[in-house]
Motif scaffolding. Structure first.
Motif, short mmCIF file in Angstrom:
data_model
loop_
_atom_site.label_atom_id
_atom_site.label_comp_id
_atom_site.label_asym_id
_atom_site.label_seq_id
_atom_site.Cartn_x
_atom_site.Cartn_y
_atom_site.Cartn_z
N GLU A 55 0.88 -1.23 0.08
CA GLU A 55 -0.17 0.12 0.01
C GLU A 55 0.56 1.22 -0.39
OE1 GLU A 55 -3.83 2.09 2.42
OE2 GLU A 55 -3.02 0.09 3.10
N LEU A 56 2.01 1.12 0.91
CA LEU A 56 2.75 2.56 1.02
C LEU A 56 3.52 2.60 -0.53
CD1 LEU A 56 4.37 4.58 2.22
CD2 LEU A 56 5.99 2.93 3.12
N PHE A 57 4.09 1.39 -0.92
CA PHE A 57 4.64 1.78 -2.47
C PHE A 57 3.73 2.03 -3.51
CE2 PHE A 57 8.62 0.02 -0.36
CZ PHE A 57 9.74 0.44 -1.18
N CYS A 58 2.63 1.75 -3.43
CA CYS A 58 1.59 1.99 -4.51
C CYS A 58 1.40 3.35 -4.34
CB CYS A 58 0.26 1.22 -4.17
SG CYS A 58 -1.24 1.59 -5.20
N TYR A 59 1.12 3.98 -2.89
CA TYR A 59 0.94 5.35 -2.92
C TYR A 59 2.04 6.26 -3.40
CZ TYR A 59 0.40 9.87 -0.20
OH TYR A 59 0.23 11.16 -0.10
N VAL A 60 3.38 5.74 -3.13
CA VAL A 60 4.32 6.44 -3.54
C VAL A 60 4.48 6.54 -5.06
CG1 VAL A 60 7.11 6.55 -3.69
CG2 VAL A 60 5.85 5.94 -1.36
N GLN A 61 4.37 5.35 -5.57
CA GLN A 61 4.34 5.35 -7.21
C GLN A 61 3.05 6.01 -7.97
OE1 GLN A 61 6.11 3.85 -9.04
NE2 GLN A 61 5.06 3.88 -10.94
N GLU A 62 1.90 6.13 -7.36
CA GLU A 62 0.93 6.94 -8.00
C GLU A 62 0.86 8.27 -7.74
OE1 GLU A 62 -2.75 3.34 -7.62
OE2 GLU A 62 -2.89 5.04 -6.29
N ASN A 63 1.61 8.87 -6.71
CA ASN A 63 1.90 10.28 -6.26
C ASN A 63 3.17 10.88 -6.79
OD1 ASN A 63 -0.60 11.53 -4.40
ND2 ASN A 63 -0.14 9.27 -3.95
N ASP A 64 3.82 9.78 -7.60
CA ASP A 64 5.35 10.10 -8.25
C ASP A 64 6.21 10.74 -7.14
OD1 ASP A 64 6.82 10.17 -10.53
OD2 ASP A 64 6.38 12.19 -10.95
N LEU A 65 6.36 10.20 -5.96
CA LEU A 65 7.29 10.73 -4.86
C LEU A 65 8.50 9.94 -4.95
CD1 LEU A 65 4.91 10.22 -1.84
CD2 LEU A 65 5.36 12.37 -3.24
N THR A 66 9.65 10.96 -4.67
CA THR A 66 10.99 10.36 -4.69
C THR A 66 11.60 10.26 -3.43
OG1 THR A 66 11.15 11.29 -7.19
CG2 THR A 66 13.22 10.66 -5.89
N LEU A 67 11.76 9.39 -2.87
CA LEU A 67 12.05 9.00 -1.36
C LEU A 67 13.27 8.11 -1.27
CD1 LEU A 67 8.52 8.50 0.19
CD2 LEU A 67 9.82 10.66 0.14
N SER A 68 14.23 8.34 -0.26
CA SER A 68 15.12 7.50 0.12
C SER A 68 14.83 6.15 0.92
CB SER A 68 16.56 8.15 0.91
OG SER A 68 15.74 8.59 1.95
N ASP A 69 15.66 5.36 0.86
CA ASP A 69 15.11 4.24 1.81
C ASP A 69 14.62 4.62 3.43
OD1 ASP A 69 15.45 2.62 -0.23
OD2 ASP A 69 17.03 1.33 0.51
N SER A 70 15.70 5.48 3.74
CA SER A 70 15.29 6.07 5.15
C SER A 70 14.09 6.74 5.38
CB SER A 70 16.47 7.07 5.73
OG SER A 70 16.76 7.81 4.84
N GLU A 71 13.82 7.50 4.32
CA GLU A 71 12.56 8.40 4.43
C GLU A 71 11.20 7.48 4.14
OE1 GLU A 71 13.95 12.68 2.14
OE2 GLU A 71 13.37 10.93 1.06
N ILE A 72 11.47 6.40 3.46
CA ILE A 72 10.46 5.39 3.22
C ILE A 72 10.04 4.60 4.68
CG2 ILE A 72 9.61 3.07 2.08
CD1 ILE A 72 11.16 4.15 -0.33
N LEU A 73 11.28 4.46 5.24
CA LEU A 73 11.00 3.61 6.70
C LEU A 73 10.21 4.60 7.57
CD1 LEU A 73 14.47 1.75 6.79
CD2 LEU A 73 12.33 0.71 6.74
N GLN A 74 10.87 5.89 7.59
CA GLN A 74 10.04 6.85 8.61
C GLN A 74 8.84 7.10 8.07
OE1 GLN A 74 11.74 8.28 11.17
NE2 GLN A 74 9.93 9.23 11.65
#
Length: 350
Positions: A55-74
């Motif tokens: 669900e998180l990666f789907c949200y990131v993909q659909e909203n075209d977000l660019t996040l580092s691994d640490s930002e994704i974990l946070q």
């Protein structure tokens, strides 16, 4: 995650809306990203974890977000208000069952889609061949031109369907691979790798459940058997650890075939095994233990030097009001050590 911003593909799946070809491609892309991220960051692939990360990666993909691994974990911690489960942590049985159901549903739908595309391709091929015959019969240049355009479009559509079908088959294999990984992870968390009996962690989980039911008046008395292979160190020293492992596996196989399906056998130490007997009073448990002891005594393992025989000493105890796991284990252990002191290869009940 706010409802208005949540993963749209998940929304479609939940509402049973037909997924488009682009949806399926995007699901495959997200699955790869999720699996890669979870492996890289040592995150246990439990159903709960996988569903949340998808669900998180789907949200990131659909909203075209660019996040580092640490930002994704946070971001994960902010959304779900907890740390992601790591590989060494215990998975939740109910959630595991739910994901198995979801995976089966996705697998079934993918299989249906693949079958439909195969049928569609066969139909396209038939139509193409029929039009090719018409092309040869067409005399009007204008009609011939349109027929060639239609044939070209049909061939492009057939090729596109074939490519999509191949991609879907890859996703199908990835889902099966993920299912196998989930099953293996679950098995590692619950079973002893050598004997394939429950491990101590799973044994204690069942133990606590039975104790809780008994102490709250919801369950009947149960008994505990602890057995230990007699002179196991001597077997290892004389014949080697490989044969020692064979003895352990041989005994485990015997225990699994000997016991009732409701009984709960586990390997809780090197050569020490325990069996929980739900709804079984002490006398009945002792009878079961004695039959098991005799069966082991008459068991032989063929080796180069001839036949190897081994025996077990067994302690049996029944739960009492106010018992804890430690107190019941202690009584069964005391009975076991009494059997050892009195000559081994016997059953003592406390």
């Amino acid at each position: 995650m706010e409802n208005q911003k949540r993963c749209q593909i998940l929304g479609k799946i939940e509402q049973d809306i037909r997924l488009t070809k682009e949806d399926l491609k995007e699901i495959g892309f997200i699955v790869k990203k999720v699996v890669s991220f979870m492996v890289k960051n040592d995150i246990l692939m439990t159903p709960e974890n996988y569903a949340r990360w998808f669900e998180l990666f789907c949200y990131v993909q659909e909203n075209d977000l660019t996040l580092s691994d640490s930002e994704i974990l946070q971001y994960y911690k902010q959304l779900f208000q907890k740390n992601p489960k790591k590989v060494h942590e215990i998975e939740d049985e109910e959630i595991h069952t739910k994901l198995k159901s979801i995976a089966s549903s996705i697998e079934e739908k993918l299989s249906q889609i693949i079958s439909t595309i195969d049928t569609h391709n066969d139909t396209l091929q038939d139509k193409t061949e029929a039009l090719q015959e018409k092309e040869h019969q067409a005399a009007d240049p204008e009609i011939l031109k349109y027929l060639k355009e239609i044939l070209q479009n049909l061939e492009e559509l057939r090729m596109e369907n074939s490519q999509l079908n191949e991609q879907l088959k890859k996703y199908y294999e990835e889902i099966n691979h993920l299912r196998r990984e989930l099953r293996d992870t679950k098995n590692k968390a619950e079973f002893d790798y050598l004997t394939e009996l429950f491990n101590r962690r799973k044994f204690e989980e069942y133990f606590h459940k039975l104790l809780k039911e008994f102490n709250e008046g919801e369950g009947k008395p149960f008994s505990l058997i602890i057995l230990d292979i007699d002179d196991f160190k001597q077997i290892n020293d004389t014949y080697g650890h490989l044969l020692g492992d064979e003895v352990l596996k041989n005994l485990s196989s015997l225990i699994k075939t000997f016991l009732h399906s409701a009984h709960i056998p586990a390997r809780i130490g090197g050569e020490e095994f325990a069996i929980l007997l739900p709804e079984t009073p002490l006398d009945e448990a002792k009878t079961i233990a004695e039959r098991l002891r005799k069966t082991v005594e008459n068991r032989t393992i063929p080796i180069a030097e001839g036949d190897l025989n081994f025996t077990v000493s067994i302690g049996v105890a029944q739960v009492q009001k106010g018992d804890t796991m430690d107190s019941l284990l202690k009584r069964a252990d005391e009975a076991l050590y009494e059997a050892k002191r009195n000559g081994k290869n016997m059953v003592i009940a406390k």
